[in-house]
Design an enzyme around this catalytic site. Structure first.
Site, PDB file in Angstrom:
ATOM      1  N   HIS A   1      35.540  40.360 -49.038  1.00 19.47           N
ATOM      2  CA  HIS A   1      35.617  42.001 -49.128  1.00 19.47           C
ATOM      3  C   HIS A   1      36.825  42.739 -48.617  1.00 19.47           C
ATOM      4  O   HIS A   1      37.517  42.004 -47.858  1.00 19.47           O
ATOM      5  CB  HIS A   1      34.328  42.739 -49.170  1.00 19.47           C
ATOM      6  CG  HIS A   1      33.646  42.326 -47.256  1.00 19.47           C
ATOM      7  ND1 HIS A   1      34.107  42.879 -46.781  1.00 19.47           N
ATOM      8  CD2 HIS A   1      32.644  41.477 -46.819  1.00 19.47           C
ATOM      9  CE1 HIS A   1      33.640  42.688 -45.701  1.00 19.47           C
ATOM     10  NE2 HIS A   1      32.706  41.863 -45.849  1.00 19.47           N
TER      11      HIS A   1
ATOM     12  N   HIS B   1      37.560  41.855 -44.874  1.00 20.75           N
ATOM     13  CA  HIS B   1      38.111  41.246 -44.500  1.00 20.75           C
ATOM     14  C   HIS B   1      39.644  41.055 -45.027  1.00 20.75           C
ATOM     15  O   HIS B   1      40.644  39.903 -43.952  1.00 20.75           O
ATOM     16  CB  HIS B   1      38.039  39.825 -45.534  1.00 20.75           C
ATOM     17  CG  HIS B   1      36.322  38.962 -44.736  1.00 20.75           C
ATOM     18  ND1 HIS B   1      35.670  39.185 -45.524  1.00 20.75           N
ATOM     19  CD2 HIS B   1      36.507  38.650 -44.043  1.00 20.75           C
ATOM     20  CE1 HIS B   1      34.777  38.636 -46.025  1.00 20.75           C
ATOM     21  NE2 HIS B   1      34.704  38.774 -44.077  1.00 20.75           N
TER      22      HIS B   1
ATOM     23  N   LYS C   1      29.026  34.539 -49.163  1.00 18.81           N
ATOM     24  CA  LYS C   1      29.524  36.010 -49.628  1.00 18.81           C
ATOM     25  C   LYS C   1      30.205  36.880 -49.713  1.00 18.81           C
ATOM     26  O   LYS C   1      31.725  35.549 -49.803  1.00 18.81           O
ATOM     27  CB  LYS C   1      29.114  36.380 -47.839  1.00 18.81           C
ATOM     28  CG  LYS C   1      27.755  36.007 -47.825  1.00 18.81           C
ATOM     29  CD  LYS C   1      27.262  37.047 -46.236  1.00 18.81           C
ATOM     30  CE  LYS C   1      25.965  36.553 -45.425  1.00 18.81           C
ATOM     31  NZ  LYS C   1      26.268  37.216 -44.476  1.00 18.81           N
TER      32      LYS C   1
HETATM   33  N1  ARG Z   1      32.606  35.092 -39.350  1.00 14.83           N
HETATM   34  C1  ARG Z   1      32.473  36.607 -38.895  1.00 14.83           C
HETATM   35  C2  ARG Z   1      32.113  37.704 -39.842  1.00 14.83           C
HETATM   36  O1  ARG Z   1      33.197  37.449 -40.890  1.00 14.83           O
HETATM   37  C3  ARG Z   1      33.720  35.969 -38.587  1.00 14.83           C
HETATM   38  C4  ARG Z   1      34.429  34.518 -37.728  1.00 14.83           C
HETATM   39  C5  ARG Z   1      35.325  35.616 -36.175  1.00 14.83           C
HETATM   40  N2  ARG Z   1      35.428  33.875 -35.537  1.00 14.83           N
HETATM   41  C6  ARG Z   1      35.079  33.764 -34.782  1.00 14.83           C
HETATM   42  N3  ARG Z   1      35.802  32.398 -33.519  1.00 14.83           N
HETATM   43  N4  ARG Z   1      33.938  34.665 -33.769  1.00 14.83           N
HETATM   44  O2  ARG Z   1      32.122  38.558 -39.043  1.00 14.83           O
END
Ligand code: ARG
Length: 555
Positions: A123, A126, A120
């Site tokens: 963006h 992040h 993905k």
């Molecule tokens: N990959 C997730 C996102 O982009 C964030 C992960 C956050 N970390 C966790 N341990 N849940 O929304």
């Protein structure tokens, strides 16, 4: 010497730490001030009376020359000459270690940040987690902690079934090799646009194949993952970001069963409409879903397993999750579940929540499908930085390289400068302004100080005794608070404190620079001012570097 700590030690009051000691708005009143409001409860008195009482019992010494009580504040004046030589000696002798410490020795902090999703877009959403986490990583290291940077990759879920299905339908190896993450993202987007029930079914099947260890499905998946990691690494490199672990969600798949067993054993699992949940109603929260009715795990299940794994592997003192505030509830829930499981270390888990970054033109809204890639924001900022620098000083050598450092700094600083929980609107013009509260301003000041030092031939020595004027003294005081600012930033998980510190120091130095001659000053004054300039130069560089920002020697 850290004066705030010195004051706190001398006062020896419960619940008062160096972070409570502030700089008074008006330096006529003193060099430091303790607001006594916080003590009202313990003393059962008004802040005004407390300040008065503390003042009367305070004994001045060679460091603190005067105390006064004003409107509930206890104000301290520092012995100037003592401060001047001790601060400058320390900064100049410690150099690029100035501000570092070993308070964290023997303790491990896990910092989870960035955590992008495979296939993905990386963006602008992040950006904050990446730069705030990256800064916290550096800050904790600087304080002597052992730090583990973790990228909790989003590499698990039905989207990978969709991706494989799309690839098989429309993709080919050559195109994906060439187009990298953009090519796989296009496939994914196309799937979501065109999929009918049949394709959805196919995607679920592919997902199951990944799960059951099917070779082809797994090879494809690993390939997509590799492409994503290679791609995000190019951006991390630009932003001076590093990780020690890329253990993503998938990594925990085989580590969930013991957690589920333990939940069962402890009587915490409940069935609800076929699903397995932990009831959190007594704590005012919706239930935490652990297993879906089809037996599949959930986001929270993987986070439970990840937290336990991290505790077992790193025995952390603290484990930070730098994740947007939209996920507040999720973190509260699974932290609570761990607490209910009897993990006393659940209290050491911290959700470091931050606000949204959007672009001025509102382009962030994903609903209209306009996702803004972070890479594009970076490139645009570097281009604009080039134009700004070229206009200001077109004869400058290495303009491209400088523009890169300035542009990247502006992206980072733009996302860091505000208190992290605030939503921010990213404006290219604002972050690239030479006279705003920007990294460009700090970098420019740093280059200015460097230019003074170069012109001086660098032959100067700090005079043993020197009575500073008002502008010099302001700079010195600001320099003296750097070590404590770093500790505050770590304690509050707030790198913006360092960003603000850098702007303050730059402003104070520039005031001094404009009001006082340096190179044309005489004797001890010249030696002192050059020493001061060097101390500012190194401290600004240290501050920027803790945020992941470089400092060009010329601008
Ligand atoms: N990959 C997730 C996102 O982009 C964030 C992960 C956050 N970390 C966790 N341990 N849940 O929304």
């Amino acid at each position: 010497m850290d004066y705030r700590e010195y004051i706190v030690n001398k006062l020896n009051l419960e619940n008062i730490t160096a972070a409570d000691v502030a700089l008074p708005p008006n330096s006529q009143m003193g060099d430091y001030a303790l607001p006594c409001f916080k003590l009202a409860k313990a003393f059962r008195k008004s802040p005004v009376a407390i300040a008065e009482e503390l003042k009367n019992s305070f004994v001045c010494d060679e460091v603190i020359s005067e105390v006064s009580a004003v409107n509930g504040y206890l104000n301290f004046k520092i012995n100037k000459m003592g401060l001047v030589s001790s601060v400058l000696n320390r900064v100049l002798s410690e150099g690029d270690c100035y501000g570092s410490s070993d308070v964290g020795k023997g303790k491990t902090v896990c910092v989870e940040y960035s955590s992008v999703n495979v296939a993905k877009p990386f963006h602008i959403g992040h950006l904050s987690t990446t730069v705030i986490g990256g800064a916290l990583y550096k800050i904790y290291k600087f304080l002597g902690y052992n730090v583990v940077g973790i990228n909790h990759l989003g590499d698990y879920g039905t989207q990978f079934g969709k991706l494989i299905s799309a690839y098989k339908r429309w993709g080919n190896r050559e195109e994906v090799d060439k187009g990298g993450i953009h090519a796989i993202n296009e496939l994914y987007v196309r799937f979501n646009k065109e999929a009918d029930e049949l394709m959805e079914q196919e995607a679920r099947n592919y997902f199951r194949l990944i799960e059951s260890g099917d070779r082809e499905a797994n090879e494809l998946f690993e390939w997509f993952k590799e492409l994503t990691i290679d791609y995000v690494n190019t951006i991390y490199e630009k932003l001076n970001i590093t990780f020690d672990s890329y253990a993503g969600e998938r990594f925990y798949i085989d580590k969930m069963q013991p957690v589920i067993d333990e939940l069962k054993e402890k009587g915490l699992l409940k069935e609800s409409e076929g699903a397995q949940i932990v009831d959190l109603e007594p704590y005012g929260m919706p239930p935490c879903l652990v297993l879906r009715s089809d037996g599949a795990s959930l986001y929270a299940t993987r986070d439970l397993a990840a937290a336990i794994y991290r505790k077992n592997t790193y025995n952390f003192y603290k484990c930070l999750y730098v994740v947007a505030y939209q996920q507040n509830l999720h973190f509260k829930q699974f932290f609570k579940v761990l607490e209910l499981m009897g993990k006393d270390w659940a209290k050491d888990l911290v959700h470091v929540a931050y606000g949204m970054v959007s672009l001025e033109d509102g382009a962030m809204s994903t609903r209209n499908g306009r996702v803004v890639w972070l890479e594009d924001v970076i490139n645009k900022c570097v281009e604009k930085a080039y134009a700004v620098i070229d206009e200001k000083n077109s004869a400058l050598e290495n303009k491209r390289q400088i523009a890169e450092t300035v542009g990247l700094g502006a992206v980072i600083f733009g996302a860091l400068y505000n208190n992290k929980i605030k939503d921010v609107t990213f404006s290219y013009d604002k972050v690239l302004s030479f006279d705003g509260e920007t990294s460009v301003y700090v970098q420019y000041t740093c280059a200015r100080a460097n230019s003074v030092l170069e012109k001086s031939g660098k032959s100067f020595a700090l005079p043993e005794k020197y009575e500073p004027n008002a502008q010099e003294y302001e700079v010195i005081k600001q320099l003296s608070t750097f070590p404590q600012t770093i500790k505050d930033a770590a304690e509050k998980y707030e790198p913006s404190l360092i960003a603000r510190y850098a702007v303050d120091l730059a402003q104070k130095y520039n005031k001094f620079y404009i009001d006082c001659k340096i190179l044309s000053a005489e004797g001890e004054t010249k030696h002192f001012r050059l020493s001061l300039t060097e101390a500012v130069h190194v401290t600004l560089k240290n501050a920027l570097s803790l945020l992941g920002i470089g400092a060009p020697e010329k601008m």
